[in-house]
Design an enzyme around this catalytic site. Sequence first.
Site, PDB file in Angstrom:
ATOM      1  N   ASP A 295      15.722   0.457 -23.615  1.00  0.00           N
ATOM      2  CA  ASP A 295      15.396   1.238 -22.410  1.00  0.00           C
ATOM      3  C   ASP A 295      14.907   2.607 -22.847  1.00  0.00           C
ATOM      4  O   ASP A 295      15.314   3.108 -23.896  1.00  0.00           O
ATOM      5  CB  ASP A 295      16.654   1.368 -21.517  1.00  0.00           C
ATOM      6  CG  ASP A 295      16.312   1.665 -20.056  1.00  0.00           C
ATOM      7  OD1 ASP A 295      15.692   2.718 -19.789  1.00  0.00           O
ATOM      8  OD2 ASP A 295      16.652   0.850 -19.189  1.00  0.00           O
TER       9      ASP A 295
ATOM     10  N   ASP B  24      10.331   3.369 -25.149  1.00  0.00           N
ATOM     11  CA  ASP B  24       9.500   3.267 -23.945  1.00  0.00           C
ATOM     12  C   ASP B  24       8.587   2.045 -24.114  1.00  0.00           C
ATOM     13  O   ASP B  24       7.876   1.946 -25.125  1.00  0.00           O
ATOM     14  CB  ASP B  24       8.673   4.557 -23.799  1.00  0.00           C
ATOM     15  CG  ASP B  24       8.005   4.658 -22.437  1.00  0.00           C
ATOM     16  OD1 ASP B  24       7.385   3.664 -21.987  1.00  0.00           O
ATOM     17  OD2 ASP B  24       8.104   5.735 -21.826  1.00  0.00           O
TER      18      ASP B  24
ATOM     19  N   LEU C 133      13.424  -6.646 -17.845  1.00  0.00           N
ATOM     20  CA  LEU C 133      13.758  -6.017 -16.568  1.00  0.00           C
ATOM     21  C   LEU C 133      13.209  -4.599 -16.449  1.00  0.00           C
ATOM     22  O   LEU C 133      13.183  -4.038 -15.352  1.00  0.00           O
ATOM     23  CB  LEU C 133      15.292  -5.959 -16.368  1.00  0.00           C
ATOM     24  CG  LEU C 133      16.004  -7.242 -15.971  1.00  0.00           C
ATOM     25  CD1 LEU C 133      16.063  -8.241 -17.132  1.00  0.00           C
ATOM     26  CD2 LEU C 133      17.413  -6.946 -15.498  1.00  0.00           C
ATOM     27  N   ALA C 134      12.817  -3.987 -17.576  1.00  0.00           N
ATOM     28  CA  ALA C 134      12.342  -2.593 -17.519  1.00  0.00           C
ATOM     29  C   ALA C 134      11.150  -2.523 -16.588  1.00  0.00           C
ATOM     30  O   ALA C 134      10.226  -3.329 -16.677  1.00  0.00           O
ATOM     31  CB  ALA C 134      11.942  -2.109 -18.907  1.00  0.00           C
TER      32      ALA C 134
ATOM     33  N   TYR D 155       3.352  -1.595  -6.426  1.00  0.00           N
ATOM     34  CA  TYR D 155       4.459  -2.264  -7.132  1.00  0.00           C
ATOM     35  C   TYR D 155       4.298  -3.786  -7.066  1.00  0.00           C
ATOM     36  O   TYR D 155       4.382  -4.485  -8.088  1.00  0.00           O
ATOM     37  CB  TYR D 155       5.786  -1.834  -6.500  1.00  0.00           C
ATOM     38  CG  TYR D 155       6.991  -2.620  -6.946  1.00  0.00           C
ATOM     39  CD1 TYR D 155       7.555  -2.411  -8.200  1.00  0.00           C
ATOM     40  CD2 TYR D 155       7.587  -3.553  -6.096  1.00  0.00           C
ATOM     41  CE1 TYR D 155       8.685  -3.130  -8.606  1.00  0.00           C
ATOM     42  CE2 TYR D 155       8.711  -4.265  -6.486  1.00  0.00           C
ATOM     43  CZ  TYR D 155       9.246  -4.049  -7.743  1.00  0.00           C
ATOM     44  OH  TYR D 155      10.351  -4.769  -8.132  1.00  0.00           O
TER      45      TYR D 155
ATOM     46  N   VAL E 140      18.741   0.526  -0.626  1.00  0.00           N
ATOM     47  CA  VAL E 140      19.269   1.079   0.611  1.00  0.00           C
ATOM     48  C   VAL E 140      20.801   1.001   0.660  1.00  0.00           C
ATOM     49  O   VAL E 140      21.457   1.924   1.135  1.00  0.00           O
ATOM     50  CB  VAL E 140      18.572   0.351   1.805  1.00  0.00           C
ATOM     51  CG1 VAL E 140      19.183  -0.963   2.130  1.00  0.00           C
ATOM     52  CG2 VAL E 140      18.459   1.209   2.991  1.00  0.00           C
TER      53      VAL E 140
ATOM     54  N   ARG F 143      15.409  -7.740   5.426  1.00  0.00           N
ATOM     55  CA  ARG F 143      15.261  -8.054   4.013  1.00  0.00           C
ATOM     56  C   ARG F 143      16.290  -9.117   3.635  1.00  0.00           C
ATOM     57  O   ARG F 143      17.316  -9.264   4.291  1.00  0.00           O
ATOM     58  CB  ARG F 143      15.567  -6.819   3.146  1.00  0.00           C
ATOM     59  CG  ARG F 143      14.627  -5.654   3.354  1.00  0.00           C
ATOM     60  CD  ARG F 143      13.339  -5.861   2.580  1.00  0.00           C
ATOM     61  NE  ARG F 143      12.464  -4.717   2.683  1.00  0.00           N
ATOM     62  CZ  ARG F 143      11.654  -4.458   3.712  1.00  0.00           C
ATOM     63  NH1 ARG F 143      11.616  -5.289   4.731  1.00  0.00           N
ATOM     64  NH2 ARG F 143      10.889  -3.390   3.723  1.00  0.00           N
TER      65      ARG F 143
ATOM     66  N   GLY G  79       3.627   0.889   2.376  1.00  0.00           N
ATOM     67  CA  GLY G  79       3.936  -0.175   1.423  1.00  0.00           C
ATOM     68  C   GLY G  79       5.139  -1.001   1.839  1.00  0.00           C
ATOM     69  O   GLY G  79       5.351  -2.102   1.339  1.00  0.00           O
TER      70      GLY G  79
HETATM   71  N1  LIG Z   1      16.794  -3.660  -7.314  1.00  0.00           N
HETATM   72  C1  LIG Z   1      16.121  -4.549  -6.588  1.00  0.00           C
HETATM   73  O1  LIG Z   1      16.352  -4.687  -5.388  1.00  0.00           O
HETATM   74  C2  LIG Z   1      15.085  -5.423  -7.233  1.00  0.00           C
HETATM   75  C3  LIG Z   1      14.537  -6.469  -6.479  1.00  0.00           C
HETATM   76  C4  LIG Z   1      13.594  -7.315  -7.067  1.00  0.00           C
HETATM   77  C5  LIG Z   1      13.226  -7.111  -8.384  1.00  0.00           C
HETATM   78  N2  LIG Z   1      13.778  -6.071  -9.075  1.00  0.00           N
HETATM   79  C6  LIG Z   1      13.354  -5.908 -10.465  1.00  0.00           C
HETATM   80  O2  LIG Z   1      14.508  -6.027 -11.268  1.00  0.00           O
HETATM   81  C7  LIG Z   1      14.376  -5.203 -12.422  1.00  0.00           C
HETATM   82  C8  LIG Z   1      15.568  -4.291 -12.540  1.00  0.00           C
HETATM   83  O3  LIG Z   1      15.650  -3.488 -11.363  1.00  0.00           O
HETATM   84  P1  LIG Z   1      16.779  -2.372 -11.189  1.00  0.00           P
HETATM   85  O4  LIG Z   1      17.106  -2.317  -9.751  1.00  0.00           O
HETATM   86  O5  LIG Z   1      17.846  -2.582 -12.200  1.00  0.00           O
HETATM   87  O6  LIG Z   1      15.918  -1.057 -11.532  1.00  0.00           O
HETATM   88  P2  LIG Z   1      16.395   0.260 -12.302  1.00  0.00           P
HETATM   89  O7  LIG Z   1      15.373   1.293 -11.934  1.00  0.00           O
HETATM   90  O8  LIG Z   1      17.831   0.539 -12.058  1.00  0.00           O
HETATM   91  O9  LIG Z   1      16.224  -0.130 -13.815  1.00  0.00           O
HETATM   92  C9  LIG Z   1      14.988  -0.162 -14.459  1.00  0.00           C
HETATM   93  C10 LIG Z   1      15.197   0.327 -15.867  1.00  0.00           C
HETATM   94  O10 LIG Z   1      13.922   0.283 -16.531  1.00  0.00           O
HETATM   95  C11 LIG Z   1      13.841   1.422 -17.347  1.00  0.00           C
HETATM   96  N3  LIG Z   1      12.454   1.776 -17.579  1.00  0.00           N
HETATM   97  C12 LIG Z   1      11.556   2.239 -16.672  1.00  0.00           C
HETATM   98  N4  LIG Z   1      10.385   2.488 -17.276  1.00  0.00           N
HETATM   99  C13 LIG Z   1      10.561   2.188 -18.599  1.00  0.00           C
HETATM  100  C14 LIG Z   1       9.728   2.252 -19.724  1.00  0.00           C
HETATM  101  N5  LIG Z   1       8.466   2.691 -19.628  1.00  0.00           N
HETATM  102  N6  LIG Z   1      10.222   1.868 -20.930  1.00  0.00           N
HETATM  103  C15 LIG Z   1      11.501   1.429 -21.031  1.00  0.00           C
HETATM  104  N7  LIG Z   1      12.347   1.357 -19.995  1.00  0.00           N
HETATM  105  C16 LIG Z   1      11.878   1.737 -18.791  1.00  0.00           C
HETATM  106  C17 LIG Z   1      14.546   2.542 -16.579  1.00  0.00           C
HETATM  107  O11 LIG Z   1      14.962   3.585 -17.434  1.00  0.00           O
HETATM  108  C18 LIG Z   1      15.708   1.779 -15.950  1.00  0.00           C
HETATM  109  O12 LIG Z   1      16.851   1.852 -16.770  1.00  0.00           O
HETATM  110  C19 LIG Z   1      13.054  -4.466 -12.263  1.00  0.00           C
HETATM  111  O13 LIG Z   1      12.073  -5.149 -12.984  1.00  0.00           O
HETATM  112  C20 LIG Z   1      12.780  -4.547 -10.776  1.00  0.00           C
HETATM  113  O14 LIG Z   1      11.396  -4.470 -10.510  1.00  0.00           O
HETATM  114  C21 LIG Z   1      14.687  -5.240  -8.544  1.00  0.00           C
END
Ligand SMILES: NC(=O)c1ccc[n+]([C@@H]2O[C@H](COP(=O)([O-])OP(=O)(O)OC[C@H]3O[C@@H](n4cnc5c(N)ncnc54)[C@H](O)[C@@H]3O)[C@@H](O)[C@H]2O)c1
Length: 314
Positions: A39, A57, A79-80, A148, A191, A215, A273
């Site tokens: 991360d 990154d 997941l990032a 997104y 939310v 949702r 969006g």
């Molecule tokens: N939370 C939701 O409701 C939801 C729903 C559907 C999909 N998702 C997807 O699930 C995944 C995890 O979501 P989350 O809620 O844990 O999000 P989050 O924002 O809590 O975690 C994302 C992580 O990615 C890291 N990150 C961002 N840019 C980066 C980069 N350039 N290099 C390295 N690390 C980077 C951030 O530091 C963070 O720790 C994401 O891909 C998100 O799109 C989330």
Amino acid sequence: MAAPLGTQATALVTGASGFVGGHLVARLVREGMPVVALDSAAPRTPFPAGVHDLRIDIRDHDAVARALAEARPAVVYHLAAQASVAISMREPELDIATNVLGTVQLARAAVAAGVQRFVFVSTGGALCGEPATLPVTEHTPVAPESVYGASKLAAERYLALLLGGSGTALAVVRPGNIYGPAQNPHGEAGVVAIFAARMLAGEPVTIFGDGSQQRDYVYVDDVVDAIVRAATAPPDTCLVGTGHGTSTRAIFDVLARLTGYARPPELAAERPGDIQRIWLDSTRARERWGWQPRTTLEDGLARTVDWFRAHAAP
Ligand SMILES: NC(=O)c1ccc[n+]([C@@H]2O[C@H](COP(=O)([O-])OP(=O)(O)OC[C@H]3O[C@@H](n4cnc5c(N)ncnc54)[C@H](O)[C@@H]3O)[C@@H](O)[C@H]2O)c1
């Protein structure tokens, strides 16, 4: 001591410091898997002992290639992401650089490192725009209405192209709105976390729109279970949700009851969006991955409120 790199059973988790990533790391560690956590940000609470913590990154091509070549994981859980619809509309370049280019770089490094399975966490809620029929299925036409959603869709397509025919199999998890303990309450997405934290602190709570937006809220442990299954079950693209739509106003009301919050919500203009109604049919996830949601909304929200109550800032 950190886990040694280079073990073939190793799992590499990107976005490990985030909400879902943290839960996934904890689950893999509980199952005895060596974990490399990647991360750009530090975790808000330290990882369990033994996790190899990399501060990288995913937009940094060389650092990603080096990390994969060194770790040689069996599975990459990706997941990032820039995970906020609102930010994606304000800063499309950041979103695309992270979610599309970052993903492409990671995928190429994964193939070169001999990764067996690449699990991509996409989105179930932002690919179809405003769906004509509900629940959406994997056959619902895609038409994202946010940057997104477009970047997640592009990433899915590039992954299929770049991993197809390689030794790295692709599985795509498309979750609904994920909620649960440890979600960041200070962001612009999530939310449940935002409402729960503000209610417990006695602060005003804002609903964007009139509160009727619906949702598919799915509990984080259930989503992590789908992600873990996607690493070993037949590779596929599956929606991961409950099949039910819940309005923002209903979430507000349940959380208000659980937290003893007596104030009405403040209403503000809808955000660009955001879509009105979506919920997901997860029949394919059940048939292909043996997955189904186990946590009711009431239980999940109660567990989430308990966590925020226990972790509230003094
Ligand atoms: N939370 C939701 O409701 C939801 C729903 C559907 C999909 N998702 C997807 O699930 C995944 C995890 O979501 P989350 O809620 O844990 O999000 P989050 O924002 O809590 O975690 C994302 C992580 O990615 C890291 N990150 C961002 N840019 C980066 C980069 N350039 N290099 C390295 N690390 C980077 C951030 O530091 C963070 O720790 C994401 O891909 C998100 O799109 C989330």
